[in-house]
Design a protein around this motif. Structure first.
Motif, PDB file in Angstrom:
ATOM      1  N   ILE A 113       0.834  -1.202   0.000  1.00 14.56           N
ATOM      2  CA  ILE A 113       0.000   0.000   0.000  1.00 14.56           C
ATOM      3  C   ILE A 113       0.871   1.255   0.000  1.00 14.56           C
ATOM      4  CG2 ILE A 113      -1.657   1.348   1.364  1.00 14.56           C
ATOM      5  CD1 ILE A 113      -2.823  -1.353   2.307  1.00 14.56           C
ATOM      6  N   ILE A 114       1.919   1.259   0.844  1.00 14.61           N
ATOM      7  CA  ILE A 114       2.829   2.405   0.903  1.00 14.61           C
ATOM      8  C   ILE A 114       3.473   2.642  -0.456  1.00 14.61           C
ATOM      9  CG2 ILE A 114       5.025   3.233   1.852  1.00 14.61           C
ATOM     10  CD1 ILE A 114       4.237   1.914   4.500  1.00 14.61           C
ATOM     11  N   ASP A 115       3.987   1.579  -1.066  1.00 16.29           N
ATOM     12  CA  ASP A 115       4.641   1.707  -2.369  1.00 16.29           C
ATOM     13  C   ASP A 115       3.663   2.233  -3.428  1.00 16.29           C
ATOM     14  OD1 ASP A 115       6.912   0.715  -1.198  1.00 16.29           O
ATOM     15  OD2 ASP A 115       6.654  -1.335  -1.939  1.00 16.29           O
ATOM     16  N   HIS A 116       2.434   1.713  -3.379  1.00 16.55           N
ATOM     17  CA  HIS A 116       1.399   2.122  -4.338  1.00 16.55           C
ATOM     18  C   HIS A 116       1.060   3.602  -4.178  1.00 16.55           C
ATOM     19  CE1 HIS A 116      -2.118   2.075  -6.835  1.00 16.55           C
ATOM     20  NE2 HIS A 116      -2.950   2.206  -5.825  1.00 16.55           N
ATOM     21  N   VAL A 117       0.906   4.032  -2.928  1.00 18.57           N
ATOM     22  CA  VAL A 117       0.564   5.432  -2.647  1.00 18.57           C
ATOM     23  C   VAL A 117       1.686   6.363  -3.088  1.00 18.57           C
ATOM     24  CG1 VAL A 117       0.201   7.103  -0.786  1.00 18.57           C
ATOM     25  CG2 VAL A 117      -1.060   4.942  -0.781  1.00 18.57           C
ATOM     26  N   LEU A 118       2.914   6.010  -2.764  1.00 22.07           N
ATOM     27  CA  LEU A 118       4.053   6.867  -3.119  1.00 22.07           C
ATOM     28  C   LEU A 118       4.225   6.956  -4.626  1.00 22.07           C
ATOM     29  CD1 LEU A 118       6.702   5.919  -0.413  1.00 22.07           C
ATOM     30  CD2 LEU A 118       5.134   7.856  -0.466  1.00 22.07           C
ATOM     31  N   ASP A 119       3.994   5.854  -5.314  1.00 21.73           N
ATOM     32  CA  ASP A 119       4.090   5.861  -6.769  1.00 21.73           C
ATOM     33  C   ASP A 119       3.047   6.802  -7.364  1.00 21.73           C
ATOM     34  OD1 ASP A 119       5.034   4.681  -9.386  1.00 21.73           O
ATOM     35  OD2 ASP A 119       2.940   4.065  -9.464  1.00 21.73           O
ATOM     36  N   LYS A 120       1.833   6.746  -6.814  1.00 22.88           N
ATOM     37  CA  LYS A 120       0.751   7.593  -7.308  1.00 22.88           C
ATOM     38  C   LYS A 120       1.033   9.070  -7.018  1.00 22.88           C
ATOM     39  CE  LYS A 120      -3.442   7.289  -9.182  1.00 22.88           C
ATOM     40  NZ  LYS A 120      -3.733   6.574 -10.436  1.00 22.88           N
TER      41      LYS A 120
ATOM     42  N   SER B   6       3.884  10.475  -6.706  1.00 28.52           N
ATOM     43  CA  SER B   6       4.996  10.961  -7.515  1.00 28.52           C
ATOM     44  C   SER B   6       4.558  11.314  -8.934  1.00 28.52           C
ATOM     45  CB  SER B   6       6.111   9.912  -7.570  1.00 28.52           C
ATOM     46  OG  SER B   6       5.699   8.770  -8.297  1.00 28.52           O
ATOM     47  N   LYS B   7       3.447  10.722  -9.373  1.00 26.86           N
ATOM     48  CA  LYS B   7       2.974  10.935 -10.742  1.00 26.86           C
ATOM     49  C   LYS B   7       1.904  12.014 -10.840  1.00 26.86           C
ATOM     50  CE  LYS B   7       3.924   6.156 -12.137  1.00 26.86           C
ATOM     51  NZ  LYS B   7       3.334   4.856 -12.539  1.00 26.86           N
ATOM     52  N   GLU B   8       1.213  12.284  -9.735  1.00 27.08           N
ATOM     53  CA  GLU B   8       0.112  13.247  -9.758  1.00 27.08           C
ATOM     54  C   GLU B   8       0.289  14.277  -8.654  1.00 27.08           C
ATOM     55  OE1 GLU B   8      -3.642  11.312  -9.665  1.00 27.08           O
ATOM     56  OE2 GLU B   8      -3.106   9.831 -11.192  1.00 27.08           O
ATOM     57  N   SER B   9      -0.079  15.500  -8.947  1.00 30.98           N
ATOM     58  CA  SER B   9      -0.014  16.560  -7.948  1.00 30.98           C
ATOM     59  C   SER B   9      -1.109  16.349  -6.905  1.00 30.98           C
ATOM     60  CB  SER B   9      -0.188  17.925  -8.629  1.00 30.98           C
ATOM     61  OG  SER B   9      -0.194  18.957  -7.678  1.00 30.98           O
ATOM     62  N   MET B  10      -0.704  16.228  -5.638  1.00 31.32           N
ATOM     63  CA  MET B  10      -1.670  15.937  -4.589  1.00 31.32           C
ATOM     64  C   MET B  10      -1.373  16.786  -3.352  1.00 31.32           C
ATOM     65  SD  MET B  10      -2.750  12.121  -3.346  1.00 31.32           S
ATOM     66  CE  MET B  10      -2.694  11.581  -5.053  1.00 31.32           C
ATOM     67  N   ASP B  11      -2.396  17.405  -2.822  1.00 28.93           N
ATOM     68  CA  ASP B  11      -2.251  18.225  -1.616  1.00 28.93           C
ATOM     69  C   ASP B  11      -2.686  17.476  -0.363  1.00 28.93           C
ATOM     70  OD1 ASP B  11      -1.412  20.508  -3.108  1.00 28.93           O
ATOM     71  OD2 ASP B  11      -3.506  20.827  -3.691  1.00 28.93           O
ATOM     72  N   TYR B  12      -3.795  16.737  -0.475  1.00 30.10           N
ATOM     73  CA  TYR B  12      -4.336  15.999   0.665  1.00 30.10           C
ATOM     74  C   TYR B  12      -4.603  14.545   0.266  1.00 30.10           C
ATOM     75  CZ  TYR B  12      -5.364  20.669   2.531  1.00 30.10           C
ATOM     76  OH  TYR B  12      -5.267  21.955   2.968  1.00 30.10           O
ATOM     77  N   LEU B  13      -4.267  13.626   1.170  1.00 30.06           N
ATOM     78  CA  LEU B  13      -4.614  12.222   0.970  1.00 30.06           C
ATOM     79  C   LEU B  13      -5.358  11.738   2.201  1.00 30.06           C
ATOM     80  CD1 LEU B  13      -4.380   9.756  -0.908  1.00 30.06           C
ATOM     81  CD2 LEU B  13      -2.377   9.065   0.409  1.00 30.06           C
ATOM     82  N   ILE B  14      -6.616  11.354   1.994  1.00 34.08           N
ATOM     83  CA  ILE B  14      -7.445  10.851   3.092  1.00 34.08           C
ATOM     84  C   ILE B  14      -7.279   9.336   3.167  1.00 34.08           C
ATOM     85  CG2 ILE B  14      -9.785  10.660   3.998  1.00 34.08           C
ATOM     86  CD1 ILE B  14     -10.476  13.174   2.341  1.00 34.08           C
TER      87      ILE B  14
END
Length: 289
Positions: A190-197, A199-207
């Motif tokens: 899950i951590i690897d998946h989130v970090l990959d995402k 790194s590819k998309e501009s994100m300010d908040y992750l719930i």
């Protein structure tokens, strides 16, 4: 009568590979049995079982063309046997041959289901070793088994990712609903998946919504805290929702460690805190007649 046989569970390819090498070592007396992985350029020794001499070092690597493993890959799916590496035309001029005298090499490629090469499973000795047809067949069977394990691990990683999808809400805001049992390997996926995402998309908040988590322990709690801290470092603000009472009771330090993180009871309240409001579209149909 109660069985004394231990149940063997393998959490990843490395554990299964180590066990396969142990089995091979018991059946085949060649000194070193190892699994190598390559990317087409470099040959990396992933797992090794040495008997009397440490002929192969786990974790070592070399350019693929300079390794015996490259000969096995070029040979194809059947076992390549070189009874005397110092005399065989394929190996006698290779630099690595000097390390093994008149030793014997056997190698079988390990493939993914799509036919691409993962690497090899090999045996090596610094003295002559005669391999029977049955032993060669065993090597080939183990190669097939490793292919099966590789595909299972790949499928499991895909399943784990799908069970924690990243759902975009609006520009810069996304949700990760985590569902089911959380194990340490799954938490890392899950951590690897989130970090990959991220790194590819501009994100300010992750719930991160954990309302669907069935159980949590201290190890898993540490992984979730790791994810939260990494998000902070890369400039994404983490928001936690759905923490259940059993989580706070089972891992007391978990909630305390999140004191500087926005924690809300549910998704709706989290979105409100971020300045979003869920509006239900209720248009009344008016009879104009």
């Amino acid at each position: 009568m109660e069985s004394t046989q231990k149940k063997r569970n393998f959490s990843n390819f490395d554990e299964a590979a180590a066990y396969i090498l142990q089995l091979l070592s018991k059946q085949i007396g060649i000194n070193s049995i190892f699994i190598a992985k390559n990317d087409g350029l470099t040959n990396n020794i992933i797992k090794v079982h040495n008997s009397s001499k440490d002929l192969v070092e786990e974790g070592s690597s070399m350019p693929l063309p300079q390794s015996f493993c490259s000969l096995s890959i070029n040979h194809g799916p059947s076992a390549l046997v070189i009874e005397d590496v110092s005399e065989n035309e394929l190996t006698r001029s290779m630099d690595i041959t000097a390390n093994y005298g008149s030793g014997t090499f056997v190698g079988v490629p390990v493939y993914y289901n799509d036919g691409t090469v993962y690497g090899t499973i090999c045996g090596l000795d610094d003295r002559y070793y005669k391999l029977s047809e049955e032993q060669l067949t065993t090597f080939e069977m183990m190669s097939t088994l490793l292919t099966y394990v590789l595909e299972l691990e790949k499928a499991n990683d895909q399943i784990q990712t799908l069970t924690a999808p990243i759902v975009p809400v609006t520009k810069g805001v996304a949700i990760v609903p985590v569902i089911g049992d959380i194990t340490a390997p799954r938490a890392q996926v899950i951590i690897d998946h989130v970090l990959d995402k991220c790194s590819k998309e501009s994100m300010d908040y992750l719930i991160i919504d954990v309302s669907g988590v069935l159980q949590i322990n201290s190890v898993v709690g540490e992984y979730l805290l790791k994810l939260v801290n990494i998000l902070k470092v890369i400039g994404v603000t983490p928001v936690i929702t759905g923490i259940q009472p059993f989580m706070a009771l089972g891992v007391p330090h978990f909630a305390a460690a999140l004191k500087d993180v926005l924690i809300e009871a549910n998704l709706e309240s989290a979105l409100k805190q971020l300045g979003f409001v869920l509006i239900k579209d209720c248009k009344e149909k008016t009879d104009l007649h």
